[in-house]
Design a protein around this motif. Structure first.
Motif, short mmCIF file in Angstrom:
data_model
loop_
_atom_site.label_atom_id
_atom_site.label_comp_id
_atom_site.label_asym_id
_atom_site.label_seq_id
_atom_site.Cartn_x
_atom_site.Cartn_y
_atom_site.Cartn_z
N ALA A 101 108.36 37.82 140.20
CA ALA A 101 107.45 38.53 141.10
C ALA A 101 106.30 37.59 141.47
O ALA A 101 105.43 37.28 140.64
N ASP A 102 106.30 37.12 142.71
CA ASP A 102 105.28 36.18 143.18
C ASP A 102 103.90 36.83 143.12
O ASP A 102 103.70 37.94 143.60
N GLY A 103 102.94 36.11 142.52
CA GLY A 103 101.59 36.63 142.41
C GLY A 103 101.39 37.62 141.30
O GLY A 103 100.26 38.11 141.08
N GLU A 104 102.44 37.93 140.56
CA GLU A 104 102.36 38.85 139.43
C GLU A 104 102.85 38.21 138.15
O GLU A 104 102.24 38.35 137.09
N ALA A 105 103.98 37.51 138.24
CA ALA A 105 104.57 36.87 137.08
C ALA A 105 104.71 35.36 137.25
O ALA A 105 105.12 34.67 136.32
N GLY A 106 104.36 34.87 138.40
CA GLY A 106 104.49 33.44 138.68
C GLY A 106 104.12 33.14 140.11
O GLY A 106 103.55 33.99 140.81
N ILE A 107 104.46 31.94 140.53
CA ILE A 107 104.13 31.49 141.89
C ILE A 107 105.40 30.94 142.53
O ILE A 107 106.05 30.04 141.98
N ILE A 108 105.76 31.50 143.68
CA ILE A 108 106.91 31.05 144.45
C ILE A 108 106.40 30.24 145.64
O ILE A 108 105.54 30.70 146.38
N VAL A 109 106.94 29.03 145.81
CA VAL A 109 106.51 28.17 146.90
C VAL A 109 107.70 27.84 147.79
O VAL A 109 108.86 28.05 147.40
N PRO A 110 107.48 27.33 149.00
CA PRO A 110 108.60 26.95 149.87
C PRO A 110 109.43 25.84 149.22
O PRO A 110 108.92 25.03 148.45
N PRO A 111 110.73 25.80 149.51
CA PRO A 111 111.58 24.75 148.93
C PRO A 111 111.29 23.38 149.51
O PRO A 111 110.73 23.26 150.61
N PHE A 112 111.66 22.35 148.75
CA PHE A 112 111.58 20.96 149.20
C PHE A 112 110.15 20.56 149.59
O PHE A 112 109.95 19.74 150.49
N ASP A 113 109.16 21.14 148.92
CA ASP A 113 107.76 20.83 149.20
C ASP A 113 107.10 20.39 147.89
O ASP A 113 106.53 21.21 147.16
#
Length: 370
Positions: free
Chosen positions: A306-318
């Motif tokens: 869960a982005d912003g709740e359990a971790g941070i998801i970012v765009p791929p290949f960045d």
């Protein structure tokens, strides 16, 4: 129920473990834990079988023997784990139809692009026939729900959230601290990553994390990377770490599944890009151990983190975005603790595989009763 169970991609006792083998074993364990009797009438792997005509006589003989076993044992249904273009189920629909059994598939994948490629044309159509025959297709990826809606009516598709056996990943800070101390990591900020070190996206993913940690060494001189897993690519990755992270990377090697929780809990964050990662079971394992996660949106990670709740998801290949997300967690101990606590709570609440499979068995019992 008496369930004829067929994992198409790998046998349950296959020596090379993987996410697919782990899930297949978990499915059987969940069936038995709920009191269902599991029969294994067929062991033949179907991976690329349509490209290997020399295997067909043996495969057909085994399928015929499986049909006789089903007639003798009289199960209530046939249940196939995993069918897609590369490893379709050409046998289950035939045996189920001959014996008038309900036919179920867990983790079917359907993509029309494979019908346009000569190498995958046959696998695509074999897979499509299996899916169309199924009384219910249980899907553990939301992307596959959308694709299957083009082929099946909604009432024959059932979404089952991916999950893990949460009891195998207890929260044990003392054990985590002992592992950290044994590895000489006291006083360090520890990022954990884990994967089978196969050439390809797995190797590239670990290399991506090594490079991200190297970017962060100036700001976090006490940062240390703990890499879990083994495989053919390990020597190359160890050399990369020696160059990029001298003295700041430890390779833990292959860890027994029931010991993984103590290694996860030796860390402060978990980081893996998950390029091409269909489900990302390591994300669930790490979160169940109280680690916040950094991952990318390339494939399956957003379904289990869960982005912003359990971790941070970012765009791929960045690389900059990935390293920046790691830095945000490494700078803020309170944010790490909050995300880690929420991550574990969420896994226990919605990704406990025993509870999720219980819902699947209820659907199967209803279909069998009809």
């Amino acid at each position: 129920m008496r369930i004829a169970y067929y994992p198409t991609f790998r046998a349950l006792d296959h020596p090379r473990s993987s996410g697919l083998v782990s899930i297949a074993r978990d499915v059987r364990a969940a069936m038995e834990a709920e009191g269902h009797e599991v029969l294994l009438p067929l062991r033949r792997t179907t991976e690329w079988i349509f490209l290997h005509p020399w295997e067909w006589p043996g495969a057909l003989a085994e399928a015929w023997a499986a049909d006789r076993a089903v007639r003798r044992e009289r199960p209530d249904c046939w249940f196939t784990y995993h069918s897609y273009y590369r490893g379709p189920d050409p046998f289950g629909p035939y045996i189920a139809a001959r014996n008038r059994l309900p036919y179920f598939i867990l983790a079917a994948s359907y993509a029309t692009k494979y019908r346009k490629r000569p190498r995958t044309w046959a696998g695509f159509h074999l897979n499509r026939m299996a899916i169309e025959r199924a009384d219910t297709v249980f899907v553990n990826k939301l992307r596959d729900v959308d694709n299957l809606n083009r082929l099946l009516p909604p009432e024959r598709i059932s979404y089952i959230r991916p999950g893990i056996r949460t009891g195998n990943f207890p929260l044990d800070p003392e054990q985590g601290a002992a592992t950290r101390s044994r590895l000489g990591l006291d006083g360090k900020l520890v990022a954990v990553t884990a994967a089978m070190m196969r050439p390809g996206v797995k190797e590239d993913g670990i290399a991506f994390v090594i490079d991200a940690c190297a970017r962060l060494r100036a700001e976090f001189p006490n940062l240390h990377l703990l890499v879990l897993g083994d495989g053919a690519a390990r020597p190359r990755l160890e050399e990369r770490a020696r160059q990029a992270l001298p003295g700041a990377c430890t390779f833990g090697g292959r860890i027994a599944p029931l010991e993984m929780h103590s290694w996860y809990q030796a860390g402060d964050i978990f980081a893996f890009p998950g390029i091409g990662e269909a489900l990302g079971m390591v994300y669930l394992e790490a979160q169940c151990c109280g680690l916040p996660v950094v991952a990318t949106s390339h494939d399956g990670a957003p379904e289990v983190v869960a982005d912003g709740e359990a971790g941070i998801i970012v765009p791929p290949f960045d690389p900059e975005a990935f390293a920046g997300a790691m830095a945000a967690l490494l700078r803020d101990a309170e944010l790490r603790r909050r995300f880690g606590r929420q991550a574990r709570e969420r896994v226990l609440r919605v990704h406990d595989i025993a509870a999720n499979y219980r819902a699947m068995f209820a659907v199967m019992e209803e279909v069998c009763a009809r």
